[in-house]
Structures are given as C-alpha cells and as structure tokens.
Design a protein around this motif. Structure first.
Motif, PDB file in Angstrom:
ATOM      1  N   VAL A 189       9.693  -3.943  12.275  1.00  0.00           N
ATOM      2  CA  VAL A 189       8.795  -3.461  11.235  1.00  0.00           C
ATOM      3  C   VAL A 189       7.482  -3.007  11.858  1.00  0.00           C
ATOM      4  O   VAL A 189       6.866  -3.726  12.636  1.00  0.00           O
ATOM      5  CB  VAL A 189       8.514  -4.554  10.180  1.00  0.00           C
ATOM      6  CG1 VAL A 189       7.592  -4.032   9.089  1.00  0.00           C
ATOM      7  CG2 VAL A 189       9.807  -5.082   9.586  1.00  0.00           C
ATOM      8  N   TYR A 190       7.075  -1.807  11.500  1.00  0.00           N
ATOM      9  CA  TYR A 190       5.813  -1.241  11.952  1.00  0.00           C
ATOM     10  C   TYR A 190       4.931  -1.090  10.717  1.00  0.00           C
ATOM     11  O   TYR A 190       5.179  -0.242   9.870  1.00  0.00           O
ATOM     12  CB  TYR A 190       6.076   0.100  12.632  1.00  0.00           C
ATOM     13  CG  TYR A 190       4.863   0.790  13.182  1.00  0.00           C
ATOM     14  CD1 TYR A 190       3.889   0.099  13.891  1.00  0.00           C
ATOM     15  CD2 TYR A 190       4.689   2.151  12.998  1.00  0.00           C
ATOM     16  CE1 TYR A 190       2.779   0.748  14.399  1.00  0.00           C
ATOM     17  CE2 TYR A 190       3.589   2.812  13.506  1.00  0.00           C
ATOM     18  CZ  TYR A 190       2.633   2.101  14.200  1.00  0.00           C
ATOM     19  OH  TYR A 190       1.539   2.744  14.698  1.00  0.00           O
ATOM     20  N   CYS A 191       3.920  -1.950  10.577  1.00  0.00           N
ATOM     21  CA  CYS A 191       3.049  -1.965   9.406  1.00  0.00           C
ATOM     22  C   CYS A 191       1.840  -1.067   9.651  1.00  0.00           C
ATOM     23  O   CYS A 191       1.174  -1.177  10.681  1.00  0.00           O
ATOM     24  CB  CYS A 191       2.596  -3.399   9.125  1.00  0.00           C
ATOM     25  SG  CYS A 191       1.441  -3.532   7.743  1.00  0.00           S
ATOM     26  N   GLN A 192       1.577  -0.193   8.704  1.00  0.00           N
ATOM     27  CA  GLN A 192       0.411   0.679   8.767  1.00  0.00           C
ATOM     28  C   GLN A 192      -0.453   0.424   7.537  1.00  0.00           C
ATOM     29  O   GLN A 192       0.049   0.424   6.415  1.00  0.00           O
ATOM     30  CB  GLN A 192       0.821   2.145   8.790  1.00  0.00           C
ATOM     31  CG  GLN A 192       1.574   2.547  10.022  1.00  0.00           C
ATOM     32  CD  GLN A 192       1.924   4.021  10.002  1.00  0.00           C
ATOM     33  OE1 GLN A 192       2.053   4.633   8.951  1.00  0.00           O
ATOM     34  NE2 GLN A 192       2.068   4.599  11.184  1.00  0.00           N
ATOM     35  N   THR A 193      -1.736   0.216   7.775  1.00  0.00           N
ATOM     36  CA  THR A 193      -2.679  -0.017   6.690  1.00  0.00           C
ATOM     37  C   THR A 193      -3.936   0.811   6.925  1.00  0.00           C
ATOM     38  O   THR A 193      -4.260   1.121   8.072  1.00  0.00           O
ATOM     39  CB  THR A 193      -3.055  -1.512   6.574  1.00  0.00           C
ATOM     40  OG1 THR A 193      -4.000  -1.678   5.500  1.00  0.00           O
ATOM     41  CG2 THR A 193      -3.641  -2.058   7.856  1.00  0.00           C
ATOM     42  N   ASN A 194      -4.621   1.137   5.860  1.00  0.00           N
ATOM     43  CA  ASN A 194      -5.861   1.882   6.001  1.00  0.00           C
ATOM     44  C   ASN A 194      -7.063   0.951   6.162  1.00  0.00           C
ATOM     45  O   ASN A 194      -8.195   1.392   6.180  1.00  0.00           O
ATOM     46  CB  ASN A 194      -6.066   2.835   4.818  1.00  0.00           C
ATOM     47  CG  ASN A 194      -6.301   2.091   3.527  1.00  0.00           C
ATOM     48  OD1 ASN A 194      -5.796   0.994   3.342  1.00  0.00           O
ATOM     49  ND2 ASN A 194      -7.060   2.676   2.631  1.00  0.00           N
ATOM     50  N   SER A 195      -6.810  -0.347   6.294  1.00  0.00           N
ATOM     51  CA  SER A 195      -7.874  -1.328   6.454  1.00  0.00           C
ATOM     52  C   SER A 195      -8.089  -1.657   7.927  1.00  0.00           C
ATOM     53  O   SER A 195      -7.402  -2.502   8.502  1.00  0.00           O
ATOM     54  CB  SER A 195      -7.543  -2.605   5.683  1.00  0.00           C
ATOM     55  OG  SER A 195      -8.507  -3.596   5.968  1.00  0.00           O
TER      56      SER A 195
END
Length: 193
Positions: free
Chosen positions: A112-118
């Motif tokens: 899993v590769y998690c991308q967030t704008n935070s």
C-alpha cells in the motif's frame, strides 16, 4: 545505504520515480512560460501495489474525511468517508490516514502506497512525535500499521493530484454516519476514477 532502516526497495523506487519526474519538470521544461497551466493528476503506483489517497474538508463546525483505495491500474477497490465534530484539522488528517490503513489491512492488501495532502501528518508519521504530544496515540497507531509485515509507505501529494479524493472529502461533510464504506464508486465519482 539503508543500514538499520525498514525502508523497502520498492519504497525507494517510488520516491526516486517521483523525484525524477519533479527534476525533469524543473530542468527539462525550464523554457515553458509560467503563464501556461500546469496539469496535475493522479499517478498510478508501481504494478501490484495499491494506492490509498486521503483528503479532508472543513466547513464551519464539521470536518469531512475520506479515503480511496485503487489498484495500480486505477481500478476502484474500496472507498470510505466520514465526519467529525469538535476537531483540529491535523487530527482529522491523521484519523483519515489511520482509517484507510486499517481498511487496507482488513482487506488483506499488503503493498500500500498512501498519499495525503497533509505535509505535517507525513512529517509526524515518518519522524515520530513525543509521547506527550496531543496526537501521539494516533501517530503511534499509524506507525504500527506501517511497521507490520507489509509493504506500506506514505508520502505527501498536492490536493490537485487527486480529484476523486477531494470529491469524497466534501461528501464526508454530509455523511449521515461517522464512517460510510463504498464497495463500488458512487456514480458522481466514476468520471474521476
């Protein structure tokens, strides 16, 4: 090179690819006029990897959060949205990431590769926070999920890179439940997936 680190080779490769693309844009496109629009969009992860995009939205006294899990081909796997009252946005951002990683774990997703704008959330998760920190428990729960015997990583992306996640965050504001799961994408989201 990564002696004593839990960094996986595929995580290094994903980061290297992202940096390479950024460098190409900076150095190879230096003649492009800054008045031209810059096109941003969702980038697929490496093959056999799932991407988790998270986003949040705030309106008056309520915050919405969401997550979208997609395959490396962009195929919908799972979505969720929810809302909270009495919040600080950073807490909502961390809760959002935690919910997405828990769902990925329940679904048996191992890469899993998690991308967030935070950016702050990523910084705290990767660097850790003091056990006295207000959000220490949330950060530690996320770090535990990253340290499990799975290939999970997290990075910062611009909000504009994922319109699907942004749509869901706004949907979370109006969610009747604290957490709603979507096995199939809502009709309004299909053009964004």
């Amino acid at each position: 090179m990564f002696e004593g680190s839990k960094t996986k080779a595929w995580q290094v490769a994903v980061t290297a690819k992202s940096l390479s693309e950024a460098m190409n844009n900076v150095f190879l496109n230096h003649e492009v006029s800054s008045s031209l629009p810059k096109w941003l969009g969702w980038l697929a992860p490496f093959e056999n990897c799932v991407i988790l995009n998270t986003d949040q939205s705030v309106m008056e006294d309520k915050a919405g959060f969401e997550g979208v899990l997609r395959s490396s081909n962009g195929v919908w796997i799972h979505g969720f949205c929810g809302n909270v009252d009495d919040f600080e946005i950073i807490g909502v951002e961390l809760l959002d990431i935690l919910q997405g990683l828990r769902i990925a774990q329940r679904l048996g997703l191992t890469r899993v590769y998690c991308q967030t704008n935070s950016f702050v959330s990523v910084k705290w998760i990767q660097g850790g926070v003091s056990h006295m920190h207000h959000y220490s428990n949330l950060v530690q729960e996320i770090r535990k999920l990253l340290d499990k015997d799975r290939e999970v990583s997290i990075s910062h992306v611009l909000r504009e890179c994922n319109k699907c996640a942004n749509y869901f965050a706004k949907l979370g504001l109006g969610c009747p439940d604290r957490l709603t799961n979507f096995m199939e994408p809502p009709l309004d989201v299909i053009p964004l997936v």
